[in-house]
Design a protein around this motif. Structure first.
Motif, mmCIF file in Angstrom:
data_model
loop_
_atom_site.group_PDB
_atom_site.id
_atom_site.type_symbol
_atom_site.label_atom_id
_atom_site.label_comp_id
_atom_site.label_asym_id
_atom_site.label_seq_id
_atom_site.Cartn_x
_atom_site.Cartn_y
_atom_site.Cartn_z
ATOM 1 N N ALA A 51 0.679 -1.286 0.053
ATOM 2 C CA ALA A 51 0.008 0.049 0.053
ATOM 3 C C ALA A 51 0.785 1.259 -0.043
ATOM 4 N N VAL A 52 1.930 1.215 0.671
ATOM 5 C CA VAL A 52 2.811 2.516 0.795
ATOM 6 C C VAL A 52 3.317 2.717 -0.377
ATOM 7 N N VAL A 53 3.971 1.354 -0.992
ATOM 8 C CA VAL A 53 4.608 1.636 -2.537
ATOM 9 C C VAL A 53 3.490 1.943 -3.637
ATOM 10 N N THR A 54 2.242 1.532 -3.391
ATOM 11 C CA THR A 54 1.031 2.109 -4.249
ATOM 12 C C THR A 54 0.987 3.661 -4.224
ATOM 13 N N VAL A 55 0.768 4.074 -3.017
ATOM 14 C CA VAL A 55 0.686 5.494 -2.720
ATOM 15 C C VAL A 55 1.893 6.420 -3.368
ATOM 16 N N VAL B 291 -7.336 2.882 -3.797
ATOM 17 C CA VAL B 291 -6.749 1.825 -4.394
ATOM 18 C C VAL B 291 -5.867 1.082 -3.388
ATOM 19 N N ALA B 292 -4.961 1.490 -2.542
ATOM 20 C CA ALA B 292 -4.203 1.068 -1.386
ATOM 21 C C ALA B 292 -4.854 0.451 -0.452
ATOM 22 N N ILE B 293 -6.048 0.941 0.212
ATOM 23 C CA ILE B 293 -6.941 0.422 0.912
ATOM 24 C C ILE B 293 -7.625 -0.866 0.561
#
Length: 133
Positions: free
Chosen positions: A45-49, A97-99
């Motif tokens: 999720a961190v990588v996605t954001v 999207v990350a959530i």
């Protein structure tokens, strides 16, 4: 006279006996699998954001957003792309999207642990070999 190097050479020439152990993995703890999949999902999720931010920055800096906005405004003057494609909107979409990804990966980890625990009853488990050097 024997030196340290001679002792080490003699010691390395002796063949050491290695023990091999074969173990069978017959159970995966459900909550441990859920916690591990949750931690992996947080990292994703961190990588996605960060990826959403970097892609928007690159696209905005290169002028692609301005070009597409001018093209769309020439086709439909009432539609302003920049009001829908600003940094806050992109980051909000990235957070959503990350959530969703966080929830899906955590649930898939739980399902994988449960399916493995059920499959062990049929197959007997996964045979894993270990050796000591």
């Amino acid at each position: 006279m024997s030196t340290v190097a001679d002792k080490l050479a003699k010691k390395s020439s002796n063949k050491s006996s290695t023990k091999q152990v074969r173990l069978r993995l017959v159970y995966v703890d459900f909550w441990s699998a859920v916690k591990l999949s949750f931690l992996a999902a947080v990292a994703v999720a961190v990588v996605t954001v960060v990826m959403f931010f970097l892609i928007y920055t690159v696209v905005s800096t290169t002028g692609v957003v301005d070009t597409v906005s001018s093209l769309i405004s020439s086709l439909s003057p009432s539609f302003v792309l920049k009001s829908y494609l600003g940094l806050p909107q992109v980051m909000a979409f990235g957070a959503v999207v990350a959530i969703i990804n966080l929830i899906v990966v955590t649930v898939l980890g739980a399902i994988a642990a449960a399916v493995y625990n059920l499959a062990v009853k049929v197959t007997g488990g996964l045979l894993v070999g270990f050796t000591s050097n």
